[in-house]
Motif scaffolding. Structure first.
Motif, short mmCIF file in Angstrom:
data_model
loop_
_atom_site.label_atom_id
_atom_site.label_comp_id
_atom_site.label_asym_id
_atom_site.label_seq_id
_atom_site.Cartn_x
_atom_site.Cartn_y
_atom_site.Cartn_z
N GLU A 102 -9.52 -6.49 -5.16
CA GLU A 102 -8.76 -5.46 -4.85
C GLU A 102 -7.01 -5.61 -4.86
OE1 GLU A 102 -10.33 -3.24 -1.25
OE2 GLU A 102 -11.30 -5.32 -1.15
N LEU A 123 3.06 -0.31 -3.39
CA LEU A 123 1.88 -0.83 -3.97
C LEU A 123 1.89 -2.29 -3.71
CD1 LEU A 123 1.95 1.29 -7.19
CD2 LEU A 123 0.10 1.54 -5.40
N GLY A 150 -0.78 -4.56 -1.95
CA GLY A 150 -1.45 -5.81 -2.67
C GLY A 150 -1.17 -7.25 -2.07
N GLN A 205 -4.41 -3.59 -7.31
CA GLN A 205 -2.92 -2.92 -6.79
C GLN A 205 -1.99 -3.56 -7.72
OE1 GLN A 205 -2.69 -0.53 -4.75
NE2 GLN A 205 -4.98 0.00 -4.64
N GLN A 239 -3.21 2.37 1.97
CA GLN A 239 -3.80 3.22 0.81
C GLN A 239 -3.55 4.57 1.02
OE1 GLN A 239 -7.71 1.60 2.03
NE2 GLN A 239 -7.85 0.08 0.35
N ALA A 275 -0.22 4.88 -0.56
CA ALA A 275 0.02 4.42 -2.17
C ALA A 275 -0.64 5.90 -2.78
CB ALA A 275 -0.81 3.38 -2.30
#
Length: 439
Positions: A296, A281, A285, A300, A269, A272
């Motif tokens: 979530e 990303l 994900g 992403q 995180q 990113a």
């Protein structure tokens, strides 16, 4: 994903310090490196905004300085890469155009900047042409030498890549060349040699060079399963250059390898937020998807699509990244269109892997297999290449080959995306176990 560090980035100049002569101990440089020219240093912890401000200040005082305009163009490209803000590519175009306007003849600095811009936009044919033009004027320009190596690699012209590396090492032995030599060894499956070279390179040069090469070395150690040593090398890299982003990326994958998935989520995180590249990303994900945090993960993946759209709007080629993402998390039809378009432009092992996988997702395993064999032709320790090939072979009923290649892929990198690993393990578990061994 080491390719992201060396190739996808501007990869222009990592500084001229730390020249060690890679090819190396038996082939000393025939001449000393050219004098250092002030240049932006990618992936170094350098204050890029300050560098841009300094160049802009210089140009306010000396507006006809065509070299500073060219260097400013490279700085903008690097800013685009680091920030993910694709609008900097337009500024880079304007700066290099101004440099050419001021000095249209034999402006090798601007030609090298043009090569860097094209490489960042994934137009490697144009990058190679511009680098060759720059080298025709100044054969020792490190930026052009480096981009030439990168372009040949991305075009899949691997014999020429090695020749270009030997030339670069003879003319400009440096950390930039060493890192590229190491990657060439790694791509061909020689992790021991690639790691030894990085370890030696890290002993010379600046703190930025040390952070850069130790991060690459940590990635190799992780692939070799030497996780504790990888952790120690990353700690040294982060001490050399605090907040070194590539070290943070490497840390996320190491945390996956160590089984600390929640820590890996937090690290991804942070990555990113600082550099929202599609591949980063996507890894975040997939990690969330593996952990059952579906909403979530979907968020992403939506960001991935938006980022790809923004990059495409700025002229950055994203066919390869789009194909891989769509094949696993979107439309097989779009994946195949994008992969085929990239294959029409270049024949690297990475593009071969993307096309083979898109063909598989489209139900065309028989066409996919020869392409998957091309992806693995160098023996590269890329887990995904072997997993994709094994999965395609499983689809064709080639059970023994599928088992061999799936296991090879699963054993290559403990930092592999847990979602990708689970998918491969599921295919492997579904294979016919074969006859019972004789007692």
């Amino acid at each position: 994903m080491r390719r992201s560090l060396i190739v996808i980035g501007v990869g222009l100049v990592l500084g001229v310090s730390g020249g060690i002569g890679v090819a190396t101990t038996s082939s000393p440089s025939t001449a000393p490196p050219a004098a250092a020219v002030p240049r932006v240093v990618p992936d170094s912890g350098q204050d890029l905004e300050a560098s841009i401000a300094a160049l802009q200040d210089t140009l306010r005082r000396v507006p006809a300085d065509h070299v500073s305009w060219a260097n400013l163009a490279v700085a903008y490209v690097e800013q685009a890469r680091v920030s993910g803000n694709a609008t900097f590519y337009d500024k880079a175009d304007e700066a290099v155009a101004r440099s050419f306007e001021l000095e249209p003849d034999e402006n090798f600095t601007a030609l090298a900047a043009s090569a860097a811009i094209s490489a960042a936009r994934h137009d490697f044919t144009d990058a190679l042409a511009s680098a060759d033009e720059a080298l025709a004027v100044n054969p020792r320009d490190l930026g052009a030498l480096a981009v030439r190596v990168d372009a040949l690699n991305e075009l899949g012209r691997y014999d020429e890549q090695m020749q270009a590396l030997r030339t670069a090492d003879r003319l400009q032995p440096s950390t930039a060349v060493s890192a590229r030599y190491s990657y060439a060894f790694e791509l061909r499956g020689d992790l021991d040699r690639a790691g030894a070279l990085l370890r030696r390179t890290a002993q010379v040069g600046s703190r930025a060079d040390q952070a850069y090469t130790l991060t690459l070395y940590a990635d190799i150690l992780r692939k070799q399963g030497r996780l504790a040593e990888a952790s120690r090398r990353l700690a040294v890299a982060q001490e050399a250059v605090p907040d070194h982003l590539p070290a943070l990326v490497s840390t996320a994958r190491l945390q996956v390898a160590q089984g600390d998935l929640e820590a890996a989520v937090a690290t991804w995180q942070e990555v990113a937020a600082r550099q929202p590249l599609p591949e980063y990303l996507t890894e975040l994900g997939e990690l969330l998807l593996h952990l059952g945090r579906t909403d979530e993960a979907d968020a992403q993946f939506a960001v991935v699509r938006t980022t790809i759209d923004l990059l495409s709007a700025s002229g950055v080629g994203t066919d390869l990244e789009t194909a891989l993402f769509e094949a696993d998390h979107g439309s097989a039809e779009r994946a195949l269109t994008q992969a085929q378009a990239e294959w029409d432009q270049r024949r690297s092992v990475h593009v071969a892997d993307a096309l083979a996988w898109a063909l598989h997702r489209s139900g065309r395993d028989r066409e996919a297999l020869p392409i998957a064999r091309q992806a693995t032709r160098l023996g590269s320790p890329e887990a995904r290449f072997w997993i994709h090939r094994g999965t395609i072979e499983a689809g064709l009923g080639m059970t023994a080959d599928a088992r061999t290649h799936l296991r090879r892929g699963l054993d290559l990198d403990p930092g592999l995306s847990p979602w990708q690993r689970a998918e491969a393990e599921s295919v492997l578990a579904g294979l016919d176990p074969g006859p019972e061994p004789r007692r």
